[in-house]
Design a protein around this motif. Sequence first.
Motif, short mmCIF file in Angstrom:
data_model
loop_
_atom_site.label_atom_id
_atom_site.label_comp_id
_atom_site.label_asym_id
_atom_site.label_seq_id
_atom_site.Cartn_x
_atom_site.Cartn_y
_atom_site.Cartn_z
N UNK A 19 1.00 -1.17 -0.11
CA UNK A 19 0.12 0.02 0.07
C UNK A 19 0.79 1.24 0.08
N UNK A 20 0.46 2.01 -1.02
CA UNK A 20 1.48 3.20 -1.08
C UNK A 20 0.77 4.50 -1.66
N UNK A 21 1.70 5.71 -1.75
CA UNK A 21 1.05 6.79 -2.39
C UNK A 21 1.01 6.74 -3.94
N UNK A 22 0.32 7.69 -4.57
CA UNK A 22 0.47 7.74 -6.00
C UNK A 22 0.94 9.37 -6.08
N UNK A 23 2.37 9.53 -6.02
CA UNK A 23 3.00 10.80 -5.80
C UNK A 23 2.75 11.55 -7.17
N UNK A 24 2.58 11.13 -8.49
CA UNK A 24 2.79 11.88 -9.42
C UNK A 24 1.21 12.28 -9.69
#
Length: 203
Positions: free
Chosen positions: A12-17
């Motif tokens: 589970x992580x971020x979607x930085x762009x």
Amino acid sequence: IVGALLPGFPSLGLDPFNGEEKGMLAQAAFVKSKYPGVSPYFVGGAEPESGAAVLLRYHGAVAGFKKAFPGLPASHVIEVDTNGTQSTAYSVAKQAASRIPAGSVVMTQAVNDEDTAGVWQGVTAHGGFKAVTAESFGGDSYGMSQVCSNPKSYAGAWDLEPSTWGPTALTLVMDQENGKKVPASTSILGVQATKANGMAGCK
């Protein structure tokens, strides 16, 4: 697992762009509603020393700016290296603002709430502009306080909803343990929090 890659477990992580791009598009809508037909400048806080994932946030903001205001000269996008601190963000943004014509509308955004505030404060302190706007990124308590205190300048905060990370990760792991198929990777995009929609928690 949040922010980690462990064999056999969902990530589970971020979607930085895309998250930062969405934040910029929200700020662009705010600017267009207040200043129709404007050709703004963008001072963006980057943090290349923190690695590719963090740099993607800056690139997402630039992509959103170019999508919202296509055809503007390259000189309308100014990158500053904040080194991940609000004080540095303030100093480099104030200096960079000297490259922008007086009377312009200037948009600001960076890789987190504190850096964004520093960039916005630095450009504002330079003075001479029609308006300086911001979109906080992350949605921590400081970022939300900026949204609440400066509603004429802050479009909002792109809230990454950290309070949801743990429960989401736990649900994924429990579903997997119960034999359900879960995605190997889940990205958190975030949501727009403003004073008007109540999500910034302003009193």
